[in-house]
Scaffold this motif. Structure first.
Motif, PDB file in Angstrom:
ATOM      1  N   ALA A  50       0.813  -1.213   0.000  1.00 40.09           N
ATOM      2  CA  ALA A  50       0.000   0.000   0.000  1.00 40.09           C
ATOM      3  C   ALA A  50       0.853   1.272   0.000  1.00 40.09           C
ATOM      4  O   ALA A  50       0.536   2.239   0.688  1.00 40.09           O
ATOM      5  N   GLY A  51       1.923   1.275  -0.776  1.00 43.60           N
ATOM      6  CA  GLY A  51       2.761   2.462  -0.862  1.00 43.60           C
ATOM      7  C   GLY A  51       1.976   3.667  -1.351  1.00 43.60           C
ATOM      8  O   GLY A  51       1.297   3.593  -2.369  1.00 43.60           O
ATOM      9  N   GLY A  52       2.040   4.771  -0.617  1.00 46.93           N
ATOM     10  CA  GLY A  52       1.326   5.992  -0.956  1.00 46.93           C
ATOM     11  C   GLY A  52      -0.100   6.053  -0.453  1.00 46.93           C
ATOM     12  O   GLY A  52      -0.768   7.079  -0.606  1.00 46.93           O
ATOM     13  N   ALA A  53      -0.596   4.987   0.163  1.00 45.18           N
ATOM     14  CA  ALA A  53      -1.995   4.956   0.607  1.00 45.18           C
ATOM     15  C   ALA A  53      -2.180   5.709   1.913  1.00 45.18           C
ATOM     16  O   ALA A  53      -1.269   5.815   2.735  1.00 45.18           O
ATOM     17  N   ALA A  54      -3.388   6.217   2.118  1.00 49.15           N
ATOM     18  CA  ALA A  54      -3.797   6.765   3.406  1.00 49.15           C
ATOM     19  C   ALA A  54      -4.465   5.630   4.188  1.00 49.15           C
ATOM     20  O   ALA A  54      -5.418   5.015   3.706  1.00 49.15           O
ATOM     21  N   ALA A 185     -16.332  10.595   6.634  1.00 50.03           N
ATOM     22  CA  ALA A 185     -16.917  11.125   5.403  1.00 50.03           C
ATOM     23  C   ALA A 185     -15.929  12.026   4.674  1.00 50.03           C
ATOM     24  O   ALA A 185     -15.841  12.005   3.442  1.00 50.03           O
ATOM     25  N   GLY A 186     -15.170  12.811   5.436  1.00 47.35           N
ATOM     26  CA  GLY A 186     -14.176  13.679   4.826  1.00 47.35           C
ATOM     27  C   GLY A 186     -13.090  12.903   4.105  1.00 47.35           C
ATOM     28  O   GLY A 186     -12.648  13.295   3.020  1.00 47.35           O
ATOM     29  N   ALA A 187     -12.657  11.781   4.689  1.00 49.13           N
ATOM     30  CA  ALA A 187     -11.637  10.958   4.038  1.00 49.13           C
ATOM     31  C   ALA A 187     -12.168  10.373   2.731  1.00 49.13           C
ATOM     32  O   ALA A 187     -11.452  10.322   1.721  1.00 49.13           O
ATOM     33  N   LEU A 188     -13.428   9.943   2.726  1.00 48.33           N
ATOM     34  CA  LEU A 188     -14.020   9.410   1.495  1.00 48.33           C
ATOM     35  C   LEU A 188     -14.108  10.495   0.420  1.00 48.33           C
ATOM     36  O   LEU A 188     -13.838  10.237  -0.769  1.00 48.33           O
ATOM     37  N   GLU A 189     -14.463  11.713   0.832  1.00 47.79           N
ATOM     38  CA  GLU A 189     -14.521  12.817  -0.129  1.00 47.79           C
ATOM     39  C   GLU A 189     -13.136  13.127  -0.684  1.00 47.79           C
ATOM     40  O   GLU A 189     -12.981  13.387  -1.892  1.00 47.79           O
ATOM     41  N   MET A 190     -12.126  13.095   0.176  1.00 51.88           N
ATOM     42  CA  MET A 190     -10.754  13.325  -0.293  1.00 51.88           C
ATOM     43  C   MET A 190     -10.346  12.265  -1.314  1.00 51.88           C
ATOM     44  O   MET A 190      -9.710  12.579  -2.328  1.00 51.88           O
ATOM     45  N   ALA A 191     -10.706  11.015  -1.042  1.00 53.47           N
ATOM     46  CA  ALA A 191     -10.380   9.939  -1.974  1.00 53.47           C
ATOM     47  C   ALA A 191     -11.107  10.120  -3.302  1.00 53.47           C
ATOM     48  O   ALA A 191     -10.526   9.927  -4.376  1.00 53.47           O
ATOM     49  N   ARG A 197      -5.277   8.209  -1.753  1.00 54.35           N
ATOM     50  CA  ARG A 197      -5.647   6.894  -2.262  1.00 54.35           C
ATOM     51  C   ARG A 197      -5.914   5.982  -1.078  1.00 54.35           C
ATOM     52  O   ARG A 197      -5.187   6.026  -0.077  1.00 54.35           O
ATOM     53  N   ILE A 198      -6.941   5.163  -1.178  1.00 54.23           N
ATOM     54  CA  ILE A 198      -7.263   4.241  -0.105  1.00 54.23           C
ATOM     55  C   ILE A 198      -7.491   2.849  -0.679  1.00 54.23           C
ATOM     56  O   ILE A 198      -8.044   2.702  -1.773  1.00 54.23           O
ATOM     57  N   ILE A 199      -7.040   1.844   0.057  1.00 54.76           N
ATOM     58  CA  ILE A 199      -7.206   0.472  -0.389  1.00 54.76           C
ATOM     59  C   ILE A 199      -8.611  -0.026  -0.042  1.00 54.76           C
ATOM     60  O   ILE A 199      -9.330   0.600   0.736  1.00 54.76           O
ATOM     61  N   PHE A 200      -8.978  -1.155  -0.623  1.00 55.30           N
ATOM     62  CA  PHE A 200     -10.336  -1.687  -0.502  1.00 55.30           C
ATOM     63  C   PHE A 200     -10.807  -1.811   0.952  1.00 55.30           C
ATOM     64  O   PHE A 200     -11.894  -1.326   1.286  1.00 55.30           O
TER      65      PHE A 200
END
Length: 264
Positions: A50-54, A185-191, A197-200
């Motif tokens: 998950a390099g670069g993932a939040a 919700a804010g993290a989902l909006e950022m993605a 980027r967020i993993i599954f």
């Protein structure tokens, strides 16, 4: 023979050989935000997984975590206590926060403890040096995810609440490049805007957490959905390949097209 086991036990020998890990979802309440905020870290792009993932703070369970688990809670299932200890240790390493202790920890103490931990790699020595006693039960098991393939992470997700007040955090600048607080919700909006980027699994957990307006609501949802391992599966449908998780775990979204899902 089933390929799974209760969440307080390791995967059985006939299952894929997985890597036990722990992740901590840390809540705080801010006067400026209507919704609880969660602490997230952005992983270095050089990281293998998950390099670069939040993601939420966390990492794999080390042998020393198991040794400490046997020492402080010999009556409890080792797998669960060791995961909690790994989450505590990784949170201190990655963010500078010392969580789940029986007495409050000041910011200078936490900074000194983090420096010692990064030098020695031994949480037990840090606890002895600062006279801290862990309170592992302050971390509530929220979810448990484990893909059924060799070397996958068998990850227990815990939640904990810092309450209100100022919190000092600092990126470790090795595994991670950024720390930030945001609502689910804010993290989902950022993605969705492409800012992170967020993993599954992170997306599914953020969607679940976004349903709640308080930490207490989160705990109520956990109580209504007893935790067991979630094994994502691939499913072929008329419109292509999907990644699917079973219903009954409290998640509002159960699937995503494989073409749009990032698994790290």
């Amino acid at each position: 023979m089933p390929l799974t086991a209760p969440s307080d036990q390791p995967m059985p020998p006939e299952a894929p050989r997985v890597v036990p890990a722990a992740t901590i979802v840390i809540f705080r309440r801010s006067a400026e935000a209507a919704l609880p905020e969660l602490l997230m870290v952005q992983r270095s792009r050089e990281m293998r997984f998950a390099g670069g993932a939040a993601v939420f703070p966390g990492g794999r369970v080390d042998p020393a975590d198991r040794e400490l688990a046997r020492k402080i809670a010999p009556e409890e299932p080792e797998e669960m206590t060791a995961a909690r200890i790994a989450g505590i240790r990784e949170t201190l390493e990655e963010t500078g926060l010392m969580i789940a202790t029986r007495r409050p920890v000041s910011a200078p103490e936490a900074a000194a403890a983090r420096h010692m931990l990064l030098e020695t790699g031994a949480l037990a020595a840090v606890l002895d040096r600062f006279g801290w006693e862990l309170a592992p039960q302050a971390l509530t098991l929220f979810a448990h995810w484990c893909p059924l393939w060799d070397n996958a992470f068998d990850t227990r997700f815990f939640v904990t609440d810092l309450g209100t007040g100022a919190v000092d955090v600092a990126v470790d600048a090795t595994e991670n490049t950024r720390l930030f607080w945001t609502s689910a919700a804010g993290a989902l909006e950022m993605a969705d805007r492409g800012e992170i980027r967020i993993i599954f699994p992170t997306r599914r957990n953020l969607e679940r957490l976004a349903q709640f307006s308080s930490f207490d609501e989160t705990l109520a949802n956990v109580a209504a959905h007893p935790v067991s391992r979630i094994h994502p599966t691939d499913e072929r449908r008329a419109d292509g390949e999907w990644i699917v998780i079973p219903d009954g775990h409290g998640y509002p979204v159960l699937c995503q097209p494989k073409a749009t899902a990032w698994r790290g």
